[in-house]
Every structure is written in structure tokens, then in C-alpha cells.
Design a protein around this motif. Structure first.
Motif, PDB file in Angstrom:
ATOM      1  N   GLU A 130       7.907  -9.032  -1.495  1.00 53.42           N
ATOM      2  CA  GLU A 130       7.185  -8.261  -0.486  1.00 53.42           C
ATOM      3  C   GLU A 130       7.530  -6.779  -0.583  1.00 53.42           C
ATOM      4  N   TYR A 131       6.495  -5.929  -0.453  1.00 54.23           N
ATOM      5  CA  TYR A 131       6.656  -4.488  -0.613  1.00 54.23           C
ATOM      6  C   TYR A 131       5.976  -3.731   0.532  1.00 54.23           C
ATOM      7  N   ILE A 132       6.535  -2.571   0.845  1.00 58.72           N
ATOM      8  CA  ILE A 132       5.894  -1.604   1.735  1.00 58.72           C
ATOM      9  C   ILE A 132       5.502  -0.414   0.866  1.00 58.72           C
ATOM     10  N   VAL A 133       4.216  -0.055   0.922  1.00 56.47           N
ATOM     11  CA  VAL A 133       3.687   0.956   0.000  1.00 56.47           C
ATOM     12  C   VAL A 133       2.971   2.052   0.778  1.00 56.47           C
ATOM     13  N   THR A 134       3.309   3.305   0.469  1.00 59.06           N
ATOM     14  CA  THR A 134       2.621   4.467   1.041  1.00 59.06           C
ATOM     15  C   THR A 134       1.808   5.137  -0.058  1.00 59.06           C
ATOM     16  N   VAL A 135       0.531   5.413   0.236  1.00 56.27           N
ATOM     17  CA  VAL A 135      -0.360   6.033  -0.740  1.00 56.27           C
ATOM     18  C   VAL A 135      -0.798   7.415  -0.248  1.00 56.27           C
ATOM     19  N   GLU A 142     -11.869  -1.922   2.353  1.00 56.62           N
ATOM     20  CA  GLU A 142     -12.298  -2.292   1.005  1.00 56.62           C
ATOM     21  C   GLU A 142     -11.125  -2.276   0.029  1.00 56.62           C
ATOM     22  N   PHE A 143     -10.256  -1.288   0.177  1.00 55.95           N
ATOM     23  CA  PHE A 143      -9.072  -1.185  -0.684  1.00 55.95           C
ATOM     24  C   PHE A 143      -8.162  -2.399  -0.479  1.00 55.95           C
ATOM     25  N   LEU A 144      -7.869  -2.720   0.767  1.00 54.08           N
ATOM     26  CA  LEU A 144      -6.978  -3.850   1.059  1.00 54.08           C
ATOM     27  C   LEU A 144      -7.573  -5.171   0.561  1.00 54.08           C
ATOM     28  N   HIS A 145      -8.866  -5.360   0.780  1.00 51.44           N
ATOM     29  CA  HIS A 145      -9.513  -6.598   0.340  1.00 51.44           C
ATOM     30  C   HIS A 145      -9.564  -6.671  -1.184  1.00 51.44           C
ATOM     31  N   GLY A 146      -9.821  -5.540  -1.812  1.00 54.81           N
ATOM     32  CA  GLY A 146      -9.870  -5.505  -3.275  1.00 54.81           C
ATOM     33  C   GLY A 146      -8.515  -5.790  -3.904  1.00 54.81           C
ATOM     34  N   MET A 147      -7.473  -5.217  -3.349  1.00 53.96           N
ATOM     35  CA  MET A 147      -6.113  -5.476  -3.841  1.00 53.96           C
ATOM     36  C   MET A 147      -5.772  -6.952  -3.693  1.00 53.96           C
ATOM     37  N   ALA A 148      -6.138  -7.532  -2.552  1.00 58.53           N
ATOM     38  CA  ALA A 148      -5.798  -8.922  -2.272  1.00 58.53           C
ATOM     39  C   ALA A 148      -6.553  -9.892  -3.184  1.00 58.53           C
ATOM     40  N   CYS A 161      -3.339 -11.980  -3.714  1.00 65.88           N
ATOM     41  CA  CYS A 161      -2.107 -11.705  -2.974  1.00 65.88           C
ATOM     42  C   CYS A 161      -2.452 -11.381  -1.520  1.00 65.88           C
ATOM     43  N   HIS A 162      -1.430 -11.149  -0.731  1.00 62.85           N
ATOM     44  CA  HIS A 162      -1.629 -10.831   0.686  1.00 62.85           C
ATOM     45  C   HIS A 162      -1.412  -9.330   0.905  1.00 62.85           C
ATOM     46  N   THR A 163      -2.314  -8.714   1.656  1.00 63.20           N
ATOM     47  CA  THR A 163      -2.165  -7.305   2.024  1.00 63.20           C
ATOM     48  C   THR A 163      -2.435  -7.153   3.514  1.00 63.20           C
ATOM     49  N   SER A 164      -1.802  -6.140   4.112  1.00 62.80           N
ATOM     50  CA  SER A 164      -2.073  -5.824   5.522  1.00 62.80           C
ATOM     51  C   SER A 164      -1.742  -4.362   5.774  1.00 62.80           C
ATOM     52  N   ARG A 165      -2.489  -3.753   6.680  1.00 59.82           N
ATOM     53  CA  ARG A 165      -2.299  -2.345   7.007  1.00 59.82           C
ATOM     54  C   ARG A 165      -1.111  -2.173   7.953  1.00 59.82           C
ATOM     55  N   ILE A 166      -0.287  -1.168   7.706  1.00 63.61           N
ATOM     56  CA  ILE A 166       0.802  -0.794   8.603  1.00 63.61           C
ATOM     57  C   ILE A 166       0.416   0.442   9.403  1.00 63.61           C
ATOM     58  N   ASN A 167      -0.084   1.467   8.717  1.00 64.65           N
ATOM     59  CA  ASN A 167      -0.658   2.644   9.381  1.00 64.65           C
ATOM     60  C   ASN A 167      -1.709   3.242   8.446  1.00 64.65           C
ATOM     61  N   ASP A 168      -2.159   4.446   8.728  1.00 64.17           N
ATOM     62  CA  ASP A 168      -3.281   5.022   7.969  1.00 64.17           C
ATOM     63  C   ASP A 168      -3.040   5.027   6.465  1.00 64.17           C
ATOM     64  N   ASN A 169      -1.803   5.351   6.045  1.00 63.86           N
ATOM     65  CA  ASN A 169      -1.523   5.522   4.620  1.00 63.86           C
ATOM     66  C   ASN A 169      -0.538   4.491   4.057  1.00 63.86           C
ATOM     67  N   THR A 170      -0.139   3.544   4.863  1.00 61.04           N
ATOM     68  CA  THR A 170       0.900   2.598   4.438  1.00 61.04           C
ATOM     69  C   THR A 170       0.421   1.167   4.630  1.00 61.04           C
ATOM     70  N   PHE A 171       0.706   0.323   3.635  1.00 61.37           N
ATOM     71  CA  PHE A 171       0.312  -1.086   3.721  1.00 61.37           C
ATOM     72  C   PHE A 171       1.433  -1.980   3.193  1.00 61.37           C
TER      73      PHE A 171
END
Length: 230
Positions: A130-135, A142-148, A161-171
């Protein structure tokens, strides 16, 4: 670990000889007669013909969790400046399980137990990381669904894989494979640049409150769960 391996590590007898002793009812675990396939923990009381046996302290395997800072290279090669082994300076030979690239940070495991490395690393086992990523710009659905869904990189399509939003720039992203710079390459396909990447979990092992640059030996309960899952 299996009783055969445990007893062989004590030097009492070979793994093959253990089978004969089990057939004879000569081995007990916590007072109960051992059967083929039984497993033990280091805290169990194992007796052979009434004599308690233990793994020598020097024979115990080492399992370490380390919060890797940015700039440390995950290699055991001594000539590489800033390598993880020199940074930790552990008093016995250990090596990292897998890697985090130099620009990434967070949880990495180190050990002298070669048996578990491939078991953790092989993607077909579907062990979660599991990772926390800031972009560098706001995240879209669309980005989250595409990554997943999986992304074409390095001549292959990544596993769902599983993705979820943490804030505007972090997932948050949970992977079950570990291609080279996988999250950075996946994000780039959608026009995003990773600014910070931190691993916070491998299977049941959590980074928790471990501070950057610190390491600790994995607690016995956590280790038992990890080894059981493997």
C-alpha cells in the motif's frame, strides 16, 4: 515454521530423522504429541525424548522494518554510496526484500531469511503493498478509475488494483505486483507526475509511527502473521 525445520535448526537431528521420531511419538509440542505437518513458533516448548530443545540465539532469523528516507538506495552493494545496508549498519548480514527507488520513501523489509524473499516478491501470490502518492495536479475520477483498471507500461498491462482519493492531489493505491517504478510510470500515462511516493504497508506489516530513517525488528505477533500468510 514446520517442526522438521525447527528441529533441524537446533542441530538435534536432520529433517528426515524428525519423521522417524514423530512416528515413534518421541516429539512433543507444548506437552502434546507431535504429528506430521505440525508447525511451531519460537515461544513453543518442543521436546525430543523428553529433552527440551531450542534454536540458538545466533540461528534466529532477523526481520527488520525500516522507514527509508528519500535518497537512500535499496542495494546491498557496498560500493554504492548511500546504500541501505550502510545506513542501517545492522551488526549481522541482512538484505532488503525488494526495493523502493531512490526518490521514494517509506516501509521496506530487510532480513537474512532467503526463504521468504521470493514468497513476498512473486506477484502471482497477490500480496498487497500500500502506498500514499502525491501528484503535481488535481486528481480526477477518470485518473483513479484508469489506474485501478490497469495500465499499459513496460510492454504489459498492470494488474487491477485499488485506488482512493485522500485529497485534491493525493491518493492511496494498493498493488499486488512490483514492476520497476510502477506507480510513477502508471501516473505518467495519464499525464501526472509523482511528487511524493510513500509505502505504508506490506501485507500485514504497517509503517505506523516509525520515524523517517528509523528501523525496528518486527514484533513477534506481526512476524507470526506474516510467516503464516506466506
Amino acid at each position: 515454521m514446520r517442526i522438521n525445520k525447527f528441529i533441524s535448526l537446533t542441530g538435534e537431528c536432520s529433517r528426515r530423522e524428525v519423521n522417524r521420531l514423530i512416528d515413534a511419538g518421541s516429539i512433543t509440542i507444548n506437552g502434546k504429541i507431535c504429528e506430521h505437518g505440525d508447525t511451531v513458533e519460537l515461544t513453543d516448548v518442543v521436546r525430543v525424548n523428553g529433552k527440551q530443545i531450542k534454536i540458538k540465539e545466533s540461528d534466529k532469523k532477523t526481520y527488520i522494518v525500516f522507514n527509508k528516507p528519500v535518497g537512500i538506495t535499496c542495494t546491498a552493494q557496498p560500493l554504492v554510496e548511500g546504500n541501505i545496508i550502510q545506513f542501517i549498519n545492522y551488526p549481522k548480514r541482512i538484505f532488503p526484500i525488494g526495493r523502493l527507488d531512490k526518490a521514494s520513501e517509506g516501509l521496506i523489509l530487510l532480513t537474512d531469511d532467503g526463504d521468504i524473499v521470493n514468497k513476498i516478491m512473486h506477484s502471482e501470490k497477490n500480496h498487497e503493498k500500500e502506498y500514499i502518492v502525491t501528484v503535481d495536479k488535481p486528481i480526477t475520477d477518470e485518473f483513479l478509475h484508469g489506474m485501478a483498471a490497469g495500465v499499459e507500461i513496460l510492454g504489459t498491462k498492470t494488474k487491477p488494483c485499488h485506488t482512493s482519493r485522500i485529497n485534491d492531489n493525493t491518493f492511496r493505491i494498493i498493488l499486488t505486483q512490483g514492476l520497476n517504478r510502477q506507480i510513477r510510470r502508471m501516473s505518467k500515462v495519464f499525464g501526472y507526475k509523482v511528487e511524493r511516493l510513500q509505502r505504508i504497508r506490506i501485507m500485514n506489516i504497517l509503517l505506523g509511527s516509525l520515524q523517517e530513517g528509523e528501523w525496528k525488528e518486527i514484533e513477534e505477533e506481526e512476524l507470526n502473521k506474516l510467516l503464516a500468510a506466506l
